[in-house]
Design a protein around this motif. Structure first.
Motif, short mmCIF file in Angstrom:
data_model
loop_
_atom_site.label_atom_id
_atom_site.label_comp_id
_atom_site.label_asym_id
_atom_site.label_seq_id
_atom_site.Cartn_x
_atom_site.Cartn_y
_atom_site.Cartn_z
N SER A 268 -10.67 0.33 11.30
CA SER A 268 -9.76 -0.80 11.15
C SER A 268 -10.42 -1.96 10.39
CB SER A 268 -9.32 -1.30 12.53
OG SER A 268 -10.42 -1.90 13.20
N TYR A 269 -9.62 -2.95 10.07
CA TYR A 269 -10.11 -4.14 9.39
C TYR A 269 -11.16 -4.86 10.23
CZ TYR A 269 -10.00 -8.54 6.74
OH TYR A 269 -10.35 -9.63 5.99
N HIS A 270 -10.98 -4.87 11.55
CA HIS A 270 -11.92 -5.54 12.44
C HIS A 270 -13.29 -4.86 12.42
CE1 HIS A 270 -8.98 -8.29 14.02
NE2 HIS A 270 -8.18 -7.30 14.38
N CYS B 82 -9.96 1.57 1.41
CA CYS B 82 -9.95 3.02 1.70
C CYS B 82 -8.52 3.53 1.85
CB CYS B 82 -10.73 3.30 2.99
SG CYS B 82 -12.51 3.11 2.84
N LEU B 83 -7.67 2.73 2.47
CA LEU B 83 -6.27 3.11 2.65
C LEU B 83 -5.59 3.29 1.30
CD1 LEU B 83 -3.98 3.51 4.75
CD2 LEU B 83 -3.47 1.07 4.48
N VAL B 84 -5.84 2.38 0.38
CA VAL B 84 -5.23 2.45 -0.95
C VAL B 84 -5.73 3.68 -1.72
CG1 VAL B 84 -5.16 1.32 -3.22
CG2 VAL B 84 -4.78 -0.02 -1.14
N ILE B 85 -7.03 3.96 -1.64
CA ILE B 85 -7.61 5.10 -2.35
C ILE B 85 -7.00 6.42 -1.85
CG2 ILE B 85 -9.72 6.44 -2.73
CD1 ILE B 85 -11.26 3.77 -2.71
N LEU B 86 -6.95 6.58 -0.54
CA LEU B 86 -6.40 7.81 0.04
C LEU B 86 -4.90 7.91 -0.20
CD1 LEU B 86 -8.43 8.05 3.36
CD2 LEU B 86 -8.66 9.48 1.32
N ARG B 87 -4.23 6.79 -0.18
CA ARG B 87 -2.80 6.78 -0.47
C ARG B 87 -2.55 7.22 -1.92
NH1 ARG B 87 2.20 7.72 1.18
NH2 ARG B 87 3.73 6.29 0.28
N PHE B 88 -3.43 6.79 -2.83
CA PHE B 88 -3.32 7.20 -4.23
C PHE B 88 -3.52 8.71 -4.36
CE2 PHE B 88 -4.75 8.04 -8.52
CZ PHE B 88 -3.97 7.20 -9.30
N THR C 56 0.83 -1.20 0.00
CA THR C 56 0.00 0.00 0.00
C THR C 56 0.87 1.26 0.00
OG1 THR C 56 -0.16 0.08 2.43
CG2 THR C 56 -1.82 -1.19 1.27
N TYR C 57 2.04 1.16 0.62
CA TYR C 57 3.00 2.26 0.62
C TYR C 57 3.42 2.61 -0.80
CZ TYR C 57 7.31 4.71 2.12
OH TYR C 57 8.30 5.63 2.34
N SER C 58 3.58 1.57 -1.63
CA SER C 58 4.02 1.77 -3.01
C SER C 58 2.94 2.40 -3.89
CB SER C 58 4.46 0.43 -3.62
OG SER C 58 5.52 -0.12 -2.90
N VAL C 59 1.67 2.25 -3.50
CA VAL C 59 0.57 2.81 -4.30
C VAL C 59 0.73 4.32 -4.47
CG1 VAL C 59 -1.92 3.30 -4.29
CG2 VAL C 59 -1.09 1.00 -3.77
N THR D 188 -5.13 13.55 6.39
CA THR D 188 -6.04 13.65 7.53
C THR D 188 -7.08 12.54 7.50
OG1 THR D 188 -5.76 16.05 7.57
CG2 THR D 188 -7.65 15.16 8.76
N LEU D 189 -7.61 12.25 6.32
CA LEU D 189 -8.63 11.20 6.20
C LEU D 189 -8.08 9.80 6.45
CD1 LEU D 189 -10.74 12.46 3.14
CD2 LEU D 189 -11.34 12.52 5.57
N ILE D 190 -6.78 9.58 6.18
CA ILE D 190 -6.18 8.28 6.49
C ILE D 190 -6.32 7.99 7.98
CG2 ILE D 190 -3.96 7.06 6.71
CD1 ILE D 190 -3.19 8.19 3.99
#
Length: 460
Positions: A123-125, A134-140, A76-79, A116-118
């Motif tokens: 969480s996954y739980h 959501c993490l991938v979208i915001l990271r993008f 996800t960091y690489s996204v 901020t939105l990240i």
């Protein structure tokens, strides 16, 4: 080859503006806005890198083995790095046509909102697979804005700086990145004092949400910054050219050979970026997760080490920029790449000791070489390599493509290498190879110190 080492007999556009009190105020505001903006970018990415190495595996990828969770976190960091070239192309062209200021206001706002939105993602739980989505979208989105932020701030500061001190002044961009890393590591260090369970449950959100303060401040300041003197001069010349009757020019057909020849500076910047960015993100990104999750070192050790290195950066970065003003960009860049090549294998070998002092020293040394010193030289070098008409777009794309080929994928590749070989030595070789690319590139790069930034042509 146009080396660009000969100083002009007349003042540069930046020096002309600095002669007036108003111009000096413009310079101060531009410097402050670039420093804050780059701080924001590196707060974003340092926060994410630390979180990916320390807690994201537990929050977004529970139930996996330690190695797989670490691999998933850095995926996800690489996204964000995959999004950066797209942002570089879009915003770079806009910056060359409409100005540096407009783009820099948009990018800082986009990055601030995304970061901020990240911090607000359940969480996954709580929401299952939608959490990492959501993490991938915001990271993008974060990467899309960052794709033009660093290059834009570098171009703005370089075009504001007086010729003789451009290396030193442009290195302030590096100080901004260092400030961001310092803020991120300091905040994370405070958060970690709350205990492992509290960090996983809720405290990891604090740094991401709090970063909004920097984003708001940087956005407000940038709205009141004047366009760079170099770009204003270029706009004036364009307006005059439009009033001049056009002349008949013979256009050469565009072939692969002519395109490669006209974009030599682009490929030079690409190589220089790989030599810096790959080792940098291994030194301050992957190594944190490696020593904590794989070697079992206490998580405060790498966090404190990043903090110490960031403090040293306030000396290392401007010193490197100053050296490039005295001795030239090319030779100083070459020396830093050579030092990184020598550093790689002993560094990863010594990490195996798990000794807190040795591990901390390795991280600090690696960051001072890869993330701080070489970056202090790269700022002015990148600005001077390109002509004024396409400086923003070419520089941004070269830096971000170089980021994908090196820094953006480095933690992921290193994690995969360890998962396959189960040893440190392939990672050390990978580190040294990227530094070697930068080293070899300096033998094809021109010396650009003192170049006229209003020149329409690239330096090579």
């Amino acid at each position: 080859m146009n080396t660009g080492t000969t100083m002009n007999n007349h003042d540069s556009a930046a020096e002309e503006r600095l002669k007036t009190p108003e111009g000096k105020k413009d310079f101060i505001k531009a410097t402050l806005s670039c420093w804050l903006g780059t701080t924001m970018e590196y707060v974003d990415f340092a926060l994410y890198g630390l979180a990916a190495g320390l807690v994201f595996g537990d929050i977004f990828f529970p139930g996996e083995t330690k190695t797989v969770a670490l691999l998933s976190s850095f995926a996800t960091y690489s996204v964000g790095f995959l999004a950066r070239p797209i942002g570089a192309i879009f915003f770079g062209r806009l910056g060359d046509k409409k100005g540096r200021k407009l783009v820099l206001v948009i990018t800082i706002a986009l990055m601030g909102i995304s970061t901020t939105l990240i911090g607000c993602i359940p969480s996954y739980h709580t929401i299952g697979i939608y959490a990492p989505i959501c993490l991938v979208i915001l990271r993008f989105a974060q990467g899309f804005g960052a794709g033009a932020e660093l290059s834009g701030a570098t171009v703005m500061l370089g075009e504001y700086a007086p010729t003789k001190h451009r290396g030193l002044i442009a290195s302030i961009i590096g100080i901004g990145s260092n400030t961001g890393t310092l803020v991120a590591s300091a905040v994370w260090l405070l958060v970690l004092t709350l205990g492992t369970q509290a960090v996983i449950d809720w405290a990891w959100r604090i740094p991401f949400i709090a970063s909004a303060l920097i984003a708001v401040a940087a956005t407000l300041i940038r709205q009141h910054v004047r366009e760079t003197p170099v770009f204003e001069k270029q706009q004036t010349e364009n307006a005059q050219a439009e009033q001049t009757p056009p002349t008949v020019n013979e256009k050469q057909p565009k072939t692969i050979r002519t395109c490669l020849k006209s974009n030599k500076a682009f490929f030079v910047m690409l190589g220089l970026r790989i030599g810096e960015n790959g080792p940098s993100y291994l030194a301050q990104g992957f190594v944190i997760g490696y020593v904590v999750k794989i070697l079992g070192v206490n998580q405060t050790i790498p966090t404190v080490s990043v903090l110490i290195a960031s403090l040293l950066g306030f000396i290392v970065i401007p010193f490197a920029g100053w050296l490039s003003d005295i001795f030239g960009r090319r030779i100083i860049y070459r020396i830093f790449c050579l030092l990184l090549m020598i550093y790689a294998i002993p560094a990863y070998l010594l990490l195996e000791s798990r000794d807190p002092l040795i591990v901390g020293s390795i991280i600090v040394t690696g960051m001072c070489l890869a993330s701080l010193g070489i970056f202090g030289v790269q700022a002015a070098y990148g600005v001077e390599l390109f002509g004024v008409k396409s400086r923003y777009s070419k520089m941004a794309l070269a830096k971000e493509l170089g980021g994908i080929l090196s820094g953006g994928t480095a933690p992921l590749v290193a994690s995969a290498l360890f998962a396959y070989f189960g040893s440190w030595w392939p990672i050390a070789i990978y580190f040294a190879l990227m530094a070697t690319i930068g080293f070899v590139t300096t033998f094809f790069a021109p010396e650009t110190r003192g170049r006229d930034l209003n020149s329409p042509n690239d330096a090579i």
